[in-house]
Scaffold this motif. Structure first.
Motif, PDB file in Angstrom:
ATOM      1  N   GLU A   7       0.743  -1.434  -0.121  1.00  0.00           N
ATOM      2  CA  GLU A   7      -0.118  -0.003   0.202  1.00  0.00           C
ATOM      3  C   GLU A   7       0.766   1.184  -0.052  1.00  0.00           C
ATOM      4  OE1 GLU A   7      -2.730  -0.464   3.328  1.00  0.00           O
ATOM      5  OE2 GLU A   7      -3.741  -1.878   2.246  1.00  0.00           O
ATOM      6  N   ILE A   8       1.947   1.229   0.826  1.00  0.00           N
ATOM      7  CA  ILE A   8       2.683   2.507   0.885  1.00  0.00           C
ATOM      8  C   ILE A   8       3.410   2.615  -0.502  1.00  0.00           C
ATOM      9  CG2 ILE A   8       5.073   3.287   1.506  1.00  0.00           C
ATOM     10  CD1 ILE A   8       4.207   1.698   4.366  1.00  0.00           C
ATOM     11  N   LEU A   9       3.823   1.686  -1.199  1.00  0.00           N
ATOM     12  CA  LEU A   9       4.520   1.473  -2.349  1.00  0.00           C
ATOM     13  C   LEU A   9       3.465   2.200  -3.778  1.00  0.00           C
ATOM     14  CD1 LEU A   9       6.770  -1.463  -2.812  1.00  0.00           C
ATOM     15  CD2 LEU A   9       7.376   0.910  -2.304  1.00  0.00           C
ATOM     16  N   THR A  10       2.197   1.636  -3.482  1.00  0.00           N
ATOM     17  CA  THR A  10       1.021   2.011  -4.597  1.00  0.00           C
ATOM     18  C   THR A  10       0.867   3.462  -4.253  1.00  0.00           C
ATOM     19  OG1 THR A  10       0.472  -0.424  -4.377  1.00  0.00           O
ATOM     20  CG2 THR A  10      -1.150   1.385  -5.446  1.00  0.00           C
ATOM     21  N   ALA A  11       0.582   4.154  -2.910  1.00  0.00           N
ATOM     22  CA  ALA A  11       0.213   5.151  -2.869  1.00  0.00           C
ATOM     23  C   ALA A  11       1.267   6.373  -3.017  1.00  0.00           C
ATOM     24  CB  ALA A  11      -0.021   5.642  -1.280  1.00  0.00           C
ATOM     25  N   ALA A  12       2.636   5.881  -3.104  1.00  0.00           N
ATOM     26  CA  ALA A  12       3.677   6.711  -3.728  1.00  0.00           C
ATOM     27  C   ALA A  12       3.898   6.734  -4.965  1.00  0.00           C
ATOM     28  CB  ALA A  12       5.057   6.295  -2.825  1.00  0.00           C
ATOM     29  N   GLY A  13       3.047   5.839  -6.009  1.00  0.00           N
ATOM     30  CA  GLY A  13       3.252   5.707  -7.216  1.00  0.00           C
ATOM     31  C   GLY A  13       4.314   4.943  -7.538  1.00  0.00           C
ATOM     32  N   VAL A  14       5.063   3.990  -6.841  1.00  0.00           N
ATOM     33  CA  VAL A  14       5.998   3.229  -7.270  1.00  0.00           C
ATOM     34  C   VAL A  14       5.549   2.000  -8.066  1.00  0.00           C
ATOM     35  CG1 VAL A  14       7.903   1.892  -6.222  1.00  0.00           C
ATOM     36  CG2 VAL A  14       7.461   3.990  -5.101  1.00  0.00           C
ATOM     37  N   ASP A  15       6.072   1.803  -8.888  1.00  0.00           N
ATOM     38  CA  ASP A  15       5.573   0.622 -10.045  1.00  0.00           C
ATOM     39  C   ASP A  15       6.149  -0.554  -9.167  1.00  0.00           C
ATOM     40  OD1 ASP A  15       4.502   2.229 -11.916  1.00  0.00           O
ATOM     41  OD2 ASP A  15       6.436   2.400 -13.106  1.00  0.00           O
ATOM     42  N   PRO A  16       5.394  -1.967  -9.726  1.00  0.00           N
ATOM     43  CA  PRO A  16       5.877  -3.013  -9.139  1.00  0.00           C
ATOM     44  C   PRO A  16       7.412  -3.511  -9.665  1.00  0.00           C
ATOM     45  CG  PRO A  16       3.639  -3.352 -10.018  1.00  0.00           C
ATOM     46  CD  PRO A  16       4.270  -2.114 -10.554  1.00  0.00           C
ATOM     47  N   ALA A  17       8.062  -4.410  -8.882  1.00  0.00           N
ATOM     48  CA  ALA A  17       9.352  -4.539  -9.243  1.00  0.00           C
ATOM     49  C   ALA A  17       9.828  -4.965 -10.511  1.00  0.00           C
ATOM     50  CB  ALA A  17       9.970  -5.645  -8.230  1.00  0.00           C
ATOM     51  N   PRO A  18       9.189  -5.834 -11.463  1.00  0.00           N
ATOM     52  CA  PRO A  18       9.670  -6.060 -12.777  1.00  0.00           C
ATOM     53  C   PRO A  18       9.617  -4.481 -13.655  1.00  0.00           C
ATOM     54  CG  PRO A  18       7.845  -7.639 -12.144  1.00  0.00           C
ATOM     55  CD  PRO A  18       7.776  -6.644 -10.758  1.00  0.00           C
ATOM     56  N   HIS A  19       8.620  -3.854 -13.111  1.00  0.00           N
ATOM     57  CA  HIS A  19       8.677  -2.453 -14.129  1.00  0.00           C
ATOM     58  C   HIS A  19       9.556  -1.594 -13.727  1.00  0.00           C
ATOM     59  CE1 HIS A  19       4.986  -4.054 -15.878  1.00  0.00           C
ATOM     60  NE2 HIS A  19       4.616  -4.230 -14.643  1.00  0.00           N
ATOM     61  N   ARG A  20      10.148  -1.699 -12.387  1.00  0.00           N
ATOM     62  CA  ARG A  20      11.160  -0.793 -11.824  1.00  0.00           C
ATOM     63  C   ARG A  20      12.499  -1.020 -12.447  1.00  0.00           C
ATOM     64  NH1 ARG A  20      11.509  -0.677  -6.371  1.00  0.00           N
ATOM     65  NH2 ARG A  20       9.963  -2.667  -6.096  1.00  0.00           N
ATOM     66  N   ALA A  21      12.698  -2.442 -12.715  1.00  0.00           N
ATOM     67  CA  ALA A  21      14.145  -3.120 -12.952  1.00  0.00           C
ATOM     68  C   ALA A  21      14.648  -2.104 -14.165  1.00  0.00           C
ATOM     69  CB  ALA A  21      13.863  -4.373 -13.306  1.00  0.00           C
ATOM     70  N   THR A  22      15.957  -2.022 -14.025  1.00  0.00           N
ATOM     71  CA  THR A  22      16.484  -1.138 -14.923  1.00  0.00           C
ATOM     72  C   THR A  22      16.983  -1.715 -15.984  1.00  0.00           C
ATOM     73  OG1 THR A  22      18.929  -1.619 -13.990  1.00  0.00           O
ATOM     74  CG2 THR A  22      17.829   0.289 -13.127  1.00  0.00           C
ATOM     75  N   VAL A  23      17.102  -3.258 -16.003  1.00  0.00           N
ATOM     76  CA  VAL A  23      17.461  -3.882 -17.326  1.00  0.00           C
ATOM     77  C   VAL A  23      16.061  -4.869 -17.768  1.00  0.00           C
ATOM     78  CG1 VAL A  23      18.756  -5.789 -18.304  1.00  0.00           C
ATOM     79  CG2 VAL A  23      19.710  -4.174 -16.495  1.00  0.00           C
ATOM     80  N   THR A  24      15.882  -4.442 -18.860  1.00  0.00           N
ATOM     81  CA  THR A  24      14.602  -5.047 -19.586  1.00  0.00           C
ATOM     82  C   THR A  24      14.937  -6.648 -19.893  1.00  0.00           C
ATOM     83  OG1 THR A  24      15.056  -4.300 -21.725  1.00  0.00           O
ATOM     84  CG2 THR A  24      13.739  -3.056 -20.473  1.00  0.00           C
ATOM     85  N   TRP A  25      14.091  -7.370 -20.259  1.00  0.00           N
ATOM     86  CA  TRP A  25      14.386  -8.693 -20.569  1.00  0.00           C
ATOM     87  C   TRP A  25      14.940  -8.672 -21.971  1.00  0.00           C
ATOM     88  CZ3 TRP A  25      15.141 -13.145 -18.663  1.00  0.00           C
ATOM     89  CH2 TRP A  25      14.840 -14.127 -19.360  1.00  0.00           C
ATOM     90  N   ALA A  26      14.711  -7.665 -22.957  1.00  0.00           N
ATOM     91  CA  ALA A  26      15.338  -8.014 -24.209  1.00  0.00           C
ATOM     92  C   ALA A  26      16.678  -7.201 -24.114  1.00  0.00           C
ATOM     93  CB  ALA A  26      14.558  -6.993 -25.016  1.00  0.00           C
ATOM     94  N   GLU A  27      17.122  -6.458 -23.100  1.00  0.00           N
ATOM     95  CA  GLU A  27      18.295  -5.991 -23.030  1.00  0.00           C
ATOM     96  C   GLU A  27      19.405  -7.020 -22.261  1.00  0.00           C
ATOM     97  OE1 GLU A  27      18.122  -2.569 -20.680  1.00  0.00           O
ATOM     98  OE2 GLU A  27      17.502  -1.261 -22.206  1.00  0.00           O
ATOM     99  N   PHE A  28      18.702  -7.692 -21.401  1.00  0.00           N
ATOM    100  CA  PHE A  28      19.349  -9.080 -20.666  1.00  0.00           C
ATOM    101  C   PHE A  28      19.620 -10.096 -21.735  1.00  0.00           C
ATOM    102  CE2 PHE A  28      18.932 -13.106 -18.952  1.00  0.00           C
ATOM    103  CZ  PHE A  28      19.779 -13.147 -17.986  1.00  0.00           C
ATOM    104  N   LEU A  29      18.769 -10.397 -22.683  1.00  0.00           N
ATOM    105  CA  LEU A  29      19.081 -11.407 -23.602  1.00  0.00           C
ATOM    106  C   LEU A  29      20.125 -11.157 -24.554  1.00  0.00           C
ATOM    107  CD1 LEU A  29      15.519 -12.506 -24.608  1.00  0.00           C
ATOM    108  CD2 LEU A  29      17.159 -13.960 -23.149  1.00  0.00           C
ATOM    109  N   ARG A  30      20.110  -9.539 -25.222  1.00  0.00           N
ATOM    110  CA  ARG A  30      21.164  -9.263 -25.836  1.00  0.00           C
ATOM    111  C   ARG A  30      22.783  -9.327 -25.242  1.00  0.00           C
ATOM    112  NH1 ARG A  30      18.292  -4.571 -26.626  1.00  0.00           N
ATOM    113  NH2 ARG A  30      16.589  -4.910 -27.915  1.00  0.00           N
ATOM    114  N   SER A  31      22.558  -9.070 -23.944  1.00  0.00           N
ATOM    115  CA  SER A  31      23.810  -9.083 -23.398  1.00  0.00           C
ATOM    116  C   SER A  31      24.323 -10.382 -23.048  1.00  0.00           C
ATOM    117  CB  SER A  31      23.977  -8.460 -21.858  1.00  0.00           C
ATOM    118  OG  SER A  31      22.852  -9.000 -21.024  1.00  0.00           O
ATOM    119  N   GLN A  32      23.421 -11.201 -22.988  1.00  0.00           N
ATOM    120  CA  GLN A  32      23.935 -12.614 -22.725  1.00  0.00           C
ATOM    121  C   GLN A  32      24.155 -13.387 -23.996  1.00  0.00           C
ATOM    122  OE1 GLN A  32      24.035 -14.593 -20.023  1.00  0.00           O
ATOM    123  NE2 GLN A  32      23.884 -12.558 -18.996  1.00  0.00           N
ATOM    124  N   ALA A  33      23.714 -12.859 -25.187  1.00  0.00           N
ATOM    125  CA  ALA A  33      24.127 -13.287 -26.642  1.00  0.00           C
ATOM    126  C   ALA A  33      25.374 -13.105 -26.869  1.00  0.00           C
ATOM    127  CB  ALA A  33      23.155 -12.894 -27.693  1.00  0.00           C
TER     128      ALA A  33
END
Length: 115
Positions: A60-86
């Motif tokens: 509730e604290i995170l939602t009231a402050a407008g903080v997105d859920p953890a996967p949306h806040r992560a600095t690395v997207t899934w596509a960027e992660f796959l590119r770096s692994q490749a």
């Protein structure tokens, strides 16, 4: 005496009391500094600090402050992660590995261990 009793028995705000401001700031700081942590991980870290708070309150604290859920806040997207692994996998394909194998001597009669 009558007024004192009336004040103590007077109805307060309905519902649960608000979370302490310092705990709110700590929750938001943990979420800001650790973008991959969700509300359950933040709840666990607060428990290690000795702060008793429900996971739903952290959410509730995170939602009231407008903080997105953890996967949306992560600095690395899934596509960027796959590119770096490749890139790492492709870089490793060009590395030569030397395997240790037992070689038979060219001249077995002259080789001291074979005598």
């Amino acid at each position: 005496m009558k007024r004192r009793h009336a004040q103590t028995s007077r109805r307060r705000r309905p519902g649960r009391p608000r979370t302490v401001a310092s705990v709110r700031r700590l929750v938001l700081r943990l979420a800001d500094e650790n973008s991959s942590w969700g509300y359950r991980r933040i709840h666990g870290e607060l428990a290690l600090f000795g702060v008793t708070i429900a996971p739903s309150t952290v959410w509730e604290i995170l939602t009231a402050a407008g903080v997105d859920p953890a996967p949306h806040r992560a600095t690395v997207t899934w596509a960027e992660f796959l590119r770096s692994q490749a890139e790492v996998v492709l870089a490793m394909d060009f590395v030569e590995t030397v395997t240790l194998t037992r070689r038979t001597p060219v001249h077995p009669r002259r080789c001291p261990p074979c005598r």
